[in-house]
Design a protein around this motif. Sequence first.
Motif, PDB file in Angstrom:
ATOM      1  N   THR A   1      -1.916   6.420  -2.260  1.00 57.85           N
ATOM      2  CA  THR A   1      -0.802   7.258  -1.842  1.00 57.85           C
ATOM      3  C   THR A   1      -0.911   8.626  -2.505  1.00 57.85           C
ATOM      4  O   THR A   1      -1.625   8.791  -3.503  1.00 57.85           O
ATOM      5  CB  THR A   1       0.546   6.630  -2.228  1.00 57.85           C
ATOM      6  OG1 THR A   1       0.636   6.580  -3.671  1.00 57.85           O
ATOM      7  CG2 THR A   1       0.677   5.229  -1.654  1.00 57.85           C
TER       8      THR A   1
ATOM      9  N   GLU B   1       1.406  10.052  -4.186  1.00 56.21           N
ATOM     10  CA  GLU B   1       2.005   9.929  -5.518  1.00 56.21           C
ATOM     11  C   GLU B   1       1.019   9.331  -6.517  1.00 56.21           C
ATOM     12  O   GLU B   1       0.951   9.760  -7.677  1.00 56.21           O
ATOM     13  CB  GLU B   1       3.274   9.065  -5.439  1.00 56.21           C
ATOM     14  CG  GLU B   1       4.438   9.711  -4.718  1.00 56.21           C
ATOM     15  CD  GLU B   1       4.276   9.737  -3.194  1.00 56.21           C
ATOM     16  OE1 GLU B   1       3.402   8.983  -2.671  1.00 56.21           O
ATOM     17  OE2 GLU B   1       4.998  10.506  -2.537  1.00 56.21           O
TER      18      GLU B   1
ATOM     19  N   LEU C   1      -1.489  12.014  -7.582  1.00 55.37           N
ATOM     20  CA  LEU C   1      -0.953  12.951  -8.570  1.00 55.37           C
ATOM     21  C   LEU C   1      -0.896  12.308  -9.952  1.00 55.37           C
ATOM     22  O   LEU C   1      -1.214  12.954 -10.961  1.00 55.37           O
ATOM     23  CB  LEU C   1       0.435  13.425  -8.144  1.00 55.37           C
ATOM     24  CG  LEU C   1       0.483  14.294  -6.885  1.00 55.37           C
ATOM     25  CD1 LEU C   1       1.923  14.663  -6.551  1.00 55.37           C
ATOM     26  CD2 LEU C   1      -0.359  15.554  -7.042  1.00 55.37           C
ATOM     27  N   HIS C   2      -0.524  11.040 -10.006  1.00 52.09           N
ATOM     28  CA  HIS C   2      -0.503  10.330 -11.288  1.00 52.09           C
ATOM     29  C   HIS C   2      -1.915  10.234 -11.860  1.00 52.09           C
ATOM     30  O   HIS C   2      -2.119  10.387 -13.078  1.00 52.09           O
ATOM     31  CB  HIS C   2       0.084   8.936 -11.094  1.00 52.09           C
ATOM     32  CG  HIS C   2       0.096   8.107 -12.345  1.00 52.09           C
ATOM     33  ND1 HIS C   2       0.970   8.331 -13.391  1.00 52.09           N
ATOM     34  CD2 HIS C   2      -0.693   7.055 -12.734  1.00 52.09           C
ATOM     35  CE1 HIS C   2       0.733   7.468 -14.358  1.00 52.09           C
ATOM     36  NE2 HIS C   2      -0.270   6.686 -13.984  1.00 52.09           N
TER      37      HIS C   2
ATOM     38  N   ARG D   1      -4.971  11.602   2.726  1.00 52.55           N
ATOM     39  CA  ARG D   1      -4.085  11.738   1.565  1.00 52.55           C
ATOM     40  C   ARG D   1      -4.082  13.178   1.043  1.00 52.55           C
ATOM     41  O   ARG D   1      -3.044  13.651   0.569  1.00 52.55           O
ATOM     42  CB  ARG D   1      -4.525  10.789   0.447  1.00 52.55           C
ATOM     43  CG  ARG D   1      -4.417   9.310   0.765  1.00 52.55           C
ATOM     44  CD  ARG D   1      -2.973   8.821   0.921  1.00 52.55           C
ATOM     45  NE  ARG D   1      -2.359   9.172   2.204  1.00 52.55           N
ATOM     46  CZ  ARG D   1      -2.651   8.586   3.353  1.00 52.55           C
ATOM     47  NH1 ARG D   1      -3.544   7.608   3.414  1.00 52.55           N
ATOM     48  NH2 ARG D   1      -2.052   8.959   4.464  1.00 52.55           N
TER      49      ARG D   1
ATOM     50  N   LEU E   1      -1.053  15.723   0.494  1.00 54.46           N
ATOM     51  CA  LEU E   1      -0.805  16.501  -0.721  1.00 54.46           C
ATOM     52  C   LEU E   1      -0.597  17.979  -0.387  1.00 54.46           C
ATOM     53  O   LEU E   1       0.244  18.649  -0.995  1.00 54.46           O
ATOM     54  CB  LEU E   1      -1.971  16.350  -1.703  1.00 54.46           C
ATOM     55  CG  LEU E   1      -2.049  15.066  -2.519  1.00 54.46           C
ATOM     56  CD1 LEU E   1      -3.279  15.102  -3.411  1.00 54.46           C
ATOM     57  CD2 LEU E   1      -0.796  14.873  -3.367  1.00 54.46           C
TER      58      LEU E   1
ATOM     59  N   ASN F   1       0.974  20.391  -3.125  1.00 54.87           N
ATOM     60  CA  ASN F   1       0.154  20.089  -4.291  1.00 54.87           C
ATOM     61  C   ASN F   1      -1.344  20.209  -4.043  1.00 54.87           C
ATOM     62  O   ASN F   1      -2.142  19.863  -4.927  1.00 54.87           O
ATOM     63  CB  ASN F   1       0.454  18.682  -4.807  1.00 54.87           C
ATOM     64  CG  ASN F   1       1.802  18.577  -5.485  1.00 54.87           C
ATOM     65  OD1 ASN F   1       2.739  18.013  -4.913  1.00 54.87           O
ATOM     66  ND2 ASN F   1       1.912  19.124  -6.684  1.00 54.87           N
TER      67      ASN F   1
END
Length: 211
Positions: free
Chosen positions: A5, A7, A10-11, A90, A94, A99
Motif C-alpha cells: 500500500t 502507506e 511511506l513507512h 502504488r 503516492l 508524496n
Amino acid sequence: MSSLTAELLLHAYASGVFPMAEHQDDPEVFWVDPKRRGILPLDGLRISRSLSRRLRRGAYQITTNQDFPAVLTACADRSETWINDEIHDRYVELHQMGNAHSIEVWQDGDLSGGVYGVTLGAAFFGESMFSRRTDASKIALCFLIDRLTQAGFTLCDTQFLTAHLASLGGLEISRAAYQIRLRDALMLEADFTAPTLPTAQEMLQRRTQIS
C-alpha cells in the motif's frame, strides 16, 4: 488484494528500506536495505563543461509533475527493470497523495528524459531516471538538485551508487551514516512544489555559488 500500500511504502522509506521486484513481470516485491547507501550531496553536484554547454544551449523545456505516469513508464521501459505493475500503481498513488514527484525534460514536443522519487520531510528518495536523448537524464538531475536545494531538502537518496551517479558527485555511505542523515531529514519540512522553475542560467549561477 494487494499487500503493498502507499502507506506501507511511506513507512518503509521512513525506516530506510525500499521495494524492488526481480523483473517487470514478477508479481512479488521484496524489501531492500543496502549495507552501503548511495546519496547525492546537494552541494556536491558535478556539472561537466560539456553538460554546462548543453544546459546553456537550451533546446529543451523543463516541467515538474506534468506527466508523472509517463516518467514512471519510461523508467521501466528497458530490458531489465525492478518496476513491476504493482510498484507502478502504488507510486502513481503516492504521486496523487503528494508524496511522489517527477521532473520532465521535453525536446521537440517529446518526453526525452526525466527523474522521479518520493518525498518525506526534507528527504528525497530518488527512484529512477531515464534518457531518450543525449544527456536528458543529466539535465533532469541538475534541475532536480537545484529544486531540492531551493525547497529546503537536506537528503537526496540514490539507493545505490552507480558509475553514472558517481561521475555527477554521488557518494556511498554506510547504513548507519545513512540512518543518521535520514533521521535528521525526517525532522524537517520541505515542499517540492514550492520553488519556481529557474532558467538554466539561474540554476548554473546557483551551482557556482554553492561550489
